[in-house]
Write a protein that holds these residues in place. Sequence first.
Motif, PDB file in Angstrom:
ATOM      1  N   THR A  42      33.653  56.682  44.982  1.00 58.02           N
ATOM      2  CA  THR A  42      32.477  57.543  45.102  1.00 58.02           C
ATOM      3  C   THR A  42      32.002  57.450  46.536  1.00 58.02           C
ATOM      4  O   THR A  42      31.806  56.346  47.051  1.00 58.02           O
ATOM      5  N   PHE A  43      31.819  58.594  47.169  1.00 54.79           N
ATOM      6  CA  PHE A  43      31.507  58.630  48.590  1.00 54.79           C
ATOM      7  C   PHE A  43      30.033  58.917  48.829  1.00 54.79           C
ATOM      8  O   PHE A  43      29.360  59.569  48.028  1.00 54.79           O
ATOM      9  N   GLY A  44      29.555  58.438  49.980  1.00 54.14           N
ATOM     10  CA  GLY A  44      28.257  58.863  50.467  1.00 54.14           C
ATOM     11  C   GLY A  44      28.397  60.185  51.198  1.00 54.14           C
ATOM     12  O   GLY A  44      29.495  60.744  51.300  1.00 54.14           O
ATOM     13  N   THR A  45      27.287  60.684  51.709  1.00 47.00           N
ATOM     14  CA  THR A  45      27.283  61.999  52.355  1.00 47.00           C
ATOM     15  C   THR A  45      27.748  61.945  53.802  1.00 47.00           C
ATOM     16  O   THR A  45      27.949  62.984  54.418  1.00 47.00           O
ATOM     17  N   GLY A  46      27.950  60.738  54.325  1.00 46.59           N
ATOM     18  CA  GLY A  46      28.521  60.601  55.654  1.00 46.59           C
ATOM     19  C   GLY A  46      27.515  60.561  56.783  1.00 46.59           C
ATOM     20  O   GLY A  46      26.371  61.018  56.649  1.00 46.59           O
ATOM     21  N   THR A  47      27.948  59.988  57.891  1.00 43.48           N
ATOM     22  CA  THR A  47      27.173  59.959  59.142  1.00 43.48           C
ATOM     23  C   THR A  47      28.063  60.492  60.243  1.00 43.48           C
ATOM     24  O   THR A  47      29.183  60.012  60.434  1.00 43.48           O
ATOM     25  N   ARG A  48      27.568  61.508  60.951  1.00 38.19           N
ATOM     26  CA  ARG A  48      28.344  62.047  62.074  1.00 38.19           C
ATOM     27  C   ARG A  48      27.956  61.286  63.333  1.00 38.19           C
ATOM     28  O   ARG A  48      26.820  61.363  63.805  1.00 38.19           O
ATOM     29  N   LEU A  49      28.928  60.549  63.871  1.00 33.43           N
ATOM     30  CA  LEU A  49      28.713  59.738  65.063  1.00 33.43           C
ATOM     31  C   LEU A  49      29.262  60.462  66.280  1.00 33.43           C
ATOM     32  O   LEU A  49      30.409  60.916  66.267  1.00 33.43           O
ATOM     33  N   THR A  50      28.441  60.557  67.297  1.00 33.41           N
ATOM     34  CA  THR A  50      28.862  61.150  68.570  1.00 33.41           C
ATOM     35  C   THR A  50      28.678  60.127  69.673  1.00 33.41           C
ATOM     36  O   THR A  50      27.574  59.591  69.851  1.00 33.41           O
ATOM     37  N   ILE A  51      29.756  59.853  70.386  1.00 30.07           N
ATOM     38  CA  ILE A  51      29.703  58.900  71.497  1.00 30.07           C
ATOM     39  C   ILE A  51      29.515  59.681  72.796  1.00 30.07           C
ATOM     40  O   ILE A  51      30.283  60.603  73.091  1.00 30.07           O
ATOM     41  N   ILE A  52      28.531  59.292  73.542  1.00 29.90           N
ATOM     42  CA  ILE A  52      28.194  60.000  74.781  1.00 29.90           C
ATOM     43  C   ILE A  52      28.782  59.238  75.973  1.00 29.90           C
ATOM     44  O   ILE A  52      28.596  58.034  76.083  1.00 29.90           O
ATOM     45  N   PRO A  53      29.515  59.940  76.851  1.00 31.11           N
ATOM     46  CA  PRO A  53      30.105  59.240  78.014  1.00 31.11           C
ATOM     47  C   PRO A  53      29.033  58.715  78.965  1.00 31.11           C
ATOM     48  O   PRO A  53      27.929  59.251  79.047  1.00 31.11           O
TER      49      PRO A  53
END
Lengths: 113, 117
Positions: free
Chosen positions: B106-117
């Motif tokens: 069963t999955f969660g709704t997720g987290t979108r991770l963005t790495i900034i240079p």
Amino acid sequence: AAGVIQSPRHLIKEKRETATLKCYPIPRHDTVYWYQQGPGQDPQFLISFYEKMQSDKGSIPDRFSAQQFSDYHSELNMSSLELGDSALYFCASSSIAVKNEQFFGPGTRLTVL
Amino acid sequence: AQKITQTQPGMFVQEKEAVTLDCTYDTSDPSYGLFWYKQPSSGEMIFLIYQGSYDQQNATEGRYSLNFQKARKSANLVISASQLGDSAMYFCAMREGPAIGNEKLTFGTGTRLTIIP
């Protein structure tokens, strides 16, 4: 290392058509799972097979059926396709001997027009 | 009730910094497993790390570690020294019950991770 293989990778169908998705699990894995991931959503469990027998069933529509064959590969058959069936379909496999892993295939992206 | 809750829909983190992605879970089963997966924009689901409910130590895999707090029912993923390639959607997932050949997640709704240079 060998991974889960899914074919085709992309599939475009018209409404009311049928589709067959194939999954080849990692060698010596005895359990196969199918998941459906709609756009912007988390994967939802559809159905699983352990040693070629259905072991669990989730939110799989009656229009869908699946089976696991003697060589452990699995097929998901989808009939009377609807626009809402457009999604990424994942197959995953695991082994009862290695309990802490469930590896996913690359997915089949199905688009219903 | 949600079985897996990820409260951070999106996160922006500077390159080389550490990042913690939150995950809380809800189950009454004493035996369960917690998984983290990474999903890049290409779509594949990449297994990162696993923690069993009876594991005494927190799981670690390279730059990934799992901060498992059983009493609080949390299983946060920690990524050390983030890299641009870490930009992706991250899903927390749970298997309820012992691993006996039927381990639907069963999955969660997720987290979108963005790495900034």
